[in-house]
Design an enzyme around this catalytic site. Structure first.
Site, PDB file in Angstrom:
ATOM      1  N   GLY A   1      12.438 -57.558   5.154  1.00 19.95           N
ATOM      2  CA  GLY A   1      12.754 -57.170   3.768  1.00 19.95           C
ATOM      3  C   GLY A   1      14.065 -57.151   3.330  1.00 19.95           C
ATOM      4  O   GLY A   1      15.135 -57.103   4.015  1.00 19.95           O
TER       5      GLY A   1
ATOM      6  N   LYS B   1      12.595 -64.151   6.820  1.00 24.67           N
ATOM      7  CA  LYS B   1      12.913 -63.848   5.534  1.00 24.67           C
ATOM      8  C   LYS B   1      13.130 -65.043   4.507  1.00 24.67           C
ATOM      9  O   LYS B   1      13.797 -66.074   4.746  1.00 24.67           O
ATOM     10  CB  LYS B   1      14.136 -63.135   5.440  1.00 24.67           C
TER      11      LYS B   1
ATOM     12  N   SER C   1      11.264 -49.670   6.523  1.00 26.09           N
ATOM     13  CA  SER C   1      12.692 -49.415   7.535  1.00 26.09           C
ATOM     14  C   SER C   1      13.357 -48.431   6.751  1.00 26.09           C
ATOM     15  O   SER C   1      13.391 -47.927   5.490  1.00 26.09           O
ATOM     16  CB  SER C   1      13.299 -50.869   6.961  1.00 26.09           C
TER      17      SER C   1
ATOM     18  N   GLU D   1      16.691 -55.520  16.706  1.00 24.61           N
ATOM     19  CA  GLU D   1      16.827 -56.481  15.845  1.00 24.61           C
ATOM     20  C   GLU D   1      18.267 -56.852  15.600  1.00 24.61           C
ATOM     21  O   GLU D   1      19.216 -55.824  15.411  1.00 24.61           O
ATOM     22  CB  GLU D   1      16.272 -56.300  14.387  1.00 24.61           C
TER      23      GLU D   1
ATOM     24  N   ASP E   1      17.348 -62.289  13.640  1.00 32.08           N
ATOM     25  CA  ASP E   1      17.354 -62.137  11.768  1.00 32.08           C
ATOM     26  C   ASP E   1      18.443 -63.122  11.483  1.00 32.08           C
ATOM     27  O   ASP E   1      18.140 -64.204  11.317  1.00 32.08           O
ATOM     28  CB  ASP E   1      17.447 -60.518  11.374  1.00 32.08           C
TER      29      ASP E   1
ATOM     30  N   ASP F   1      17.100 -51.781  14.300  1.00 27.42           N
ATOM     31  CA  ASP F   1      17.897 -52.826  13.631  1.00 27.42           C
ATOM     32  C   ASP F   1      19.466 -52.489  13.536  1.00 27.42           C
ATOM     33  O   ASP F   1      20.025 -51.670  12.872  1.00 27.42           O
ATOM     34  CB  ASP F   1      17.463 -53.095  12.170  1.00 27.42           C
TER      35      ASP F   1
ATOM     36  N   LYS G   1      17.734 -47.976  11.278  1.00 24.84           N
ATOM     37  CA  LYS G   1      19.142 -48.744  11.461  1.00 24.84           C
ATOM     38  C   LYS G   1      20.032 -48.034  12.247  1.00 24.84           C
ATOM     39  O   LYS G   1      19.931 -46.771  12.306  1.00 24.84           O
ATOM     40  CB  LYS G   1      19.690 -48.640   9.932  1.00 24.84           C
TER      41      LYS G   1
ATOM     42  N   LYS H   1      11.144 -48.705  11.384  1.00 24.95           N
ATOM     43  CA  LYS H   1      12.254 -49.447  11.916  1.00 24.95           C
ATOM     44  C   LYS H   1      13.741 -48.309  11.296  1.00 24.95           C
ATOM     45  O   LYS H   1      13.459 -47.996  10.214  1.00 24.95           O
ATOM     46  CB  LYS H   1      12.547 -50.640  11.250  1.00 24.95           C
TER      47      LYS H   1
END
Length: 382
Positions: free
Chosen positions: A296, A268, A141, A219, A244, A194, A169, A167
């Site tokens: 994570g 998670k 990430s 996400e 998520d 994400d 952000k 991934k």
């Protein structure tokens, strides 16, 4: 499997403060100093099980924080644990069920007891929960970066290291061009984004523009507590939605799947309240053909070890976020540290979480400590 009671003599809560190598920036903000609690559960033979809180200092990701985790563990969950001995960690779900929410606090204490239970029964945590894999695939990430050059450099570094998925952000105003530049430079990599709840349904037309980049998923694009608008958004975009923050239990997952709010689930352990609930969610996704991966929360080594264990279950079919310790920390609190080889983490073979605690590093990062004596149970394990 033994029916003897889990022997717990005392619990130690340690508050840690650790500085990350680099700031990690998301739509919530930027973070570099990480505070958390380490839960050590000790039996009469001085064997220890270890858990880790994952809540942030402030309630940006969820309503839980570092200090609410401590309060709930110390003042609520441990007194509930004292009420009567347990024979298996799964029993904690019922014991803690009267406590509304506070899943991250529950998961930290439950995780420590799972680790102790596995050690007392001379097995790995993977064996204790029914895992089958010897290695797991992992991705990485990457937080929001100050420049395109820095982002592309990081992506290139992780690809060379063999990570199976990248991934990114994103946030409003920092999304399409980011994805476009990475996809242009690396047209064949497994890529996802994400949003951490940064968008609304009014952004549906804008988010649909991500469809051209052949992403694995987007996400949590919409509100942290939503499954209704996500259902409408999924009907309007081709990119699979992964939920998520919206999913806190098996019941949440069932409703989201029924409403077609997502095609993929990010699990998670802390968000759903522990390993026992995680197993139930895993079983449901496996039975219903829903892709699943482990997210994570900027964990230290103990939390990473729990993530590795849960990902050993057969239904985790997509690379998770459990990357190497060295990606985030100059020093970790486990030995050996978590390492990645060609995008794979080998499942450790030692009892419990499979990693030793680096007590020197643990002491260095500890800023507060409390020892809580437990009433001895009537039986201990050999």
């Amino acid at each position: 499997m033994t029916n003897q009671k889990i022997d717990i003599e005392k619990i130690i809560l340690r508050k840690l403060k650790v500085r990350m190598k680099n700031p990690f920036k998301t739509s919530f903000g930027s973070q570099q100093d990480r505070q958390l609690y380490i839960v050590e559960v000790i039996d009469s033979k001085q064997r220890s099980g270890w858990g880790e809180t994952v809540a942030g200092t402030f309630p940006w990701y969820s309503e839980e924080t570092v200090e609410t985790n401590r309060h709930i563990i110390e003042e609520v969950l441990i007194p509930l644990l004292r009420q009567a001995p347990i024979s298996h960690p799964d029993e904690l779900m019922e014991r803690f069920s009267k406590v509304k929410g506070n899943n991250m606090a529950k998961a930290a204490l439950e995780g420590a007891i799972w680790d102790l239970y596995a050690r007392q029964n001379h097995m790995t945590l993977v064996e204790a929960i029914g895992g089958t894999k010897e290695k797991i695939e992992v991705g990485v990430s990457i937080g929001l970066q100050e420049s395109e050059e820095k982002l592309l450099e990081l992506v290139g570094t992780y690809i060379k290291l063999g990570y199976k998925r990248v991934k990114l952000k994103i946030e409003p105003g920092n999304d399409l061009e980011v994805v476009k530049s990475v996809r242009k430079a690396y047209p064949d990599i497994n890529l996802m984004v994400d949003a951490n709840s940064a968008y609304t349904l009014e952004d549906a037309e804008h988010l649909a523009k991500l469809d051209e980049f052949n992403l694995m998923m987007i996400e949590q694009p919409l509100a942290h507590n939503d499954i209704i608008d996500h259902s409408e958004l999924q009907a309007r975009i081709k990119t699979p939605i992964c939920l998520d923050e919206s999913l806190h239990s098996l019941e949440d997952v069932k409703k989201a799947i029924k409403l077609k709010s997502c095609k993929i689930v990010n699990l998670k352990i802390g968000r759903v309240g522990g390993i026992s609930e995680s197993k139930k969610i895993h079983d449901y996704c496996l039975e219903n053909g829903i892709s699943l991966w482990c997210g994570g929360m900027l964990e230290l080594g103990i939390g990473r070890a729990h993530n590795i264990a849960i990902t050993s279950l057969a239904g985790f079919d997509l690379p998770g976020d459990t990357s190497a310790s060295s990606n985030y920390w100059d020093e970790d609190i486990i030995s050996p540290e978590v390492t990645v080889e060609n995008g794979l983490i080998s499942i450790p073979s030692g009892h419990g979480i499979g990693y030793d605690i680096n007590h020197e590093t643990l002491r260095k990062f500890t800023i507060d400590e409390k020892i809580i004596e437990m009433q001895p149970s009537n039986a201990s394990l050999s």
